[in-house]
Design a protein around this motif. Structure first.
Motif, short mmCIF file in Angstrom:
data_model
loop_
_atom_site.label_atom_id
_atom_site.label_comp_id
_atom_site.label_asym_id
_atom_site.label_seq_id
_atom_site.Cartn_x
_atom_site.Cartn_y
_atom_site.Cartn_z
N PHE A 106 -13.57 0.49 6.88
CA PHE A 106 -14.77 0.07 5.89
C PHE A 106 -14.39 -0.88 4.81
N PRO A 107 -15.53 -1.71 4.66
CA PRO A 107 -15.19 -2.58 3.57
C PRO A 107 -14.53 -2.00 2.06
N ASN A 108 -13.58 -2.79 1.67
CA ASN A 108 -13.03 -2.24 0.33
C ASN A 108 -12.10 -0.90 0.60
N HIS A 109 -11.72 -0.64 1.87
CA HIS A 109 -10.91 0.58 2.06
C HIS A 109 -9.60 0.30 2.53
N VAL A 110 -8.56 1.11 2.28
CA VAL A 110 -7.25 0.95 2.71
C VAL A 110 -7.27 2.20 3.74
N LEU A 111 -6.98 1.77 4.91
CA LEU A 111 -6.63 3.10 5.85
C LEU A 111 -5.38 3.68 5.80
N VAL A 112 -5.19 4.99 5.62
CA VAL A 112 -3.88 5.42 5.83
C VAL A 112 -3.15 5.24 6.94
N ALA A 113 -3.94 4.98 8.19
CA ALA A 113 -3.46 4.49 9.27
C ALA A 113 -3.41 3.20 9.52
N SER A 114 -2.62 2.37 8.46
CA SER A 114 -2.22 0.96 8.48
C SER A 114 -0.88 1.11 7.70
N LEU A 115 -0.23 0.14 7.87
CA LEU A 115 1.07 0.24 7.33
C LEU A 115 1.15 0.09 5.79
N LEU A 116 -0.08 -0.64 5.14
CA LEU A 116 -0.17 -0.66 3.91
C LEU A 116 -0.52 0.83 3.32
N GLY A 117 -1.47 1.45 3.83
CA GLY A 117 -2.14 2.79 3.61
C GLY A 117 -0.90 4.02 3.76
N ALA A 118 -0.37 3.71 4.77
CA ALA A 118 0.76 4.68 4.89
C ALA A 118 1.95 4.50 4.11
N THR A 119 2.02 3.36 3.44
CA THR A 119 3.07 3.17 2.18
C THR A 119 2.41 3.79 0.85
N LEU A 120 1.09 3.43 0.66
CA LEU A 120 0.74 3.67 -0.61
C LEU A 120 0.47 5.37 -0.66
N ILE A 121 -0.07 6.00 0.12
CA ILE A 121 -0.29 7.48 0.11
C ILE A 121 0.97 7.98 -0.48
N GLY A 122 0.73 8.94 -1.72
CA GLY A 122 1.97 9.68 -2.36
C GLY A 122 2.65 8.75 -3.36
N MET A 123 2.49 7.43 -3.50
CA MET A 123 3.03 6.89 -4.47
C MET A 123 2.32 6.92 -5.80
N ARG A 124 2.91 6.62 -7.00
CA ARG A 124 2.11 7.05 -8.31
C ARG A 124 2.03 5.59 -8.90
N ALA A 125 1.22 5.58 -9.86
CA ALA A 125 1.05 4.08 -10.70
C ALA A 125 2.37 3.83 -11.21
N LEU A 126 2.55 2.21 -11.15
CA LEU A 126 3.84 1.70 -11.44
C LEU A 126 4.92 1.96 -10.73
N GLN A 127 4.62 2.51 -9.70
CA GLN A 127 6.01 2.88 -8.66
C GLN A 127 5.89 1.56 -7.72
N THR A 128 7.12 0.94 -7.19
CA THR A 128 6.99 -0.08 -6.27
C THR A 128 8.09 0.39 -5.11
#
Length: 155
Positions: A106-128
């Motif tokens: 969907f527009p403006n959505h990041v899918l968990v079924a992508s490398l970016l989304g799989a990386t982001l899920i479970g992270m916290r603000a200011l985490q790299t």
């Protein structure tokens, strides 16, 4: 003659090493709903349409193994499905999108079924953390901010 997809065990080991180094700092935390959604994506073959399905599958499975359980309700700075995440990929500028466990883009959505989304899920603000690319390269992604979705997205 049986054709099989090539297996790259060194990639799986590289994923493990990178994520474990990141997890030593602030770590990853998954809500029960996110954990179930990731397992459902894996079982339903949602990763098969990714540019590198083996890499994405390995990343999601490893994320499930190393992530601790998040307290419920999830902390406001935790990246969970349905929240808007503002992030910066090294050298690419700041972007944002709603994290989604949907199989459909969907527009403006990041899918968990992508490398970016799989990386982001479970992270916290200011985490790299390390961001794997489908071409095999690795860069970093930083979570700048996490917020609730706009009211019109909730309805």
């Amino acid at each position: 003659m049986t054709l099989m997809k090539p297996v790259r065990p060194s990639t799986s080991q590289a994923i493990s090493a990178m994520l474990e180094q990141t997890a030593l700092g602030t770590g990853f935390a998954l809500t029960l709903a996110d954990r179930i959604a990731i397992e459902r994506l894996l079982c339903n073959g949602a990763t098969l349409n990714a540019p590198d399905p083996l890499l994405l599958t390995a990343l999601l499975r490893h994320k499930l193994r190393i992530s601790r359980a998040a307290r419920e309700p999830a902390a406001p700075d935790l990246v969970v499905a349905g929240r808007v995440v503002t992030y910066e990929i090294e050298g690419e500028g700041i972007r944002s999108g709603t994290l989604s466990t949907s199989r459909m883009p969907f527009p403006n959505h990041v899918l968990v079924a992508s490398l970016l989304g799989a990386t982001l899920i479970g992270m916290r603000a200011l985490q790299t953390g390390p961001l794997l690319r489908s071409n095999g390269s690795v860069t970093s992604v930083t979570v700048i901010d996490v917020s609730a979705p706009p009211i019109e997205d909730v309805a």
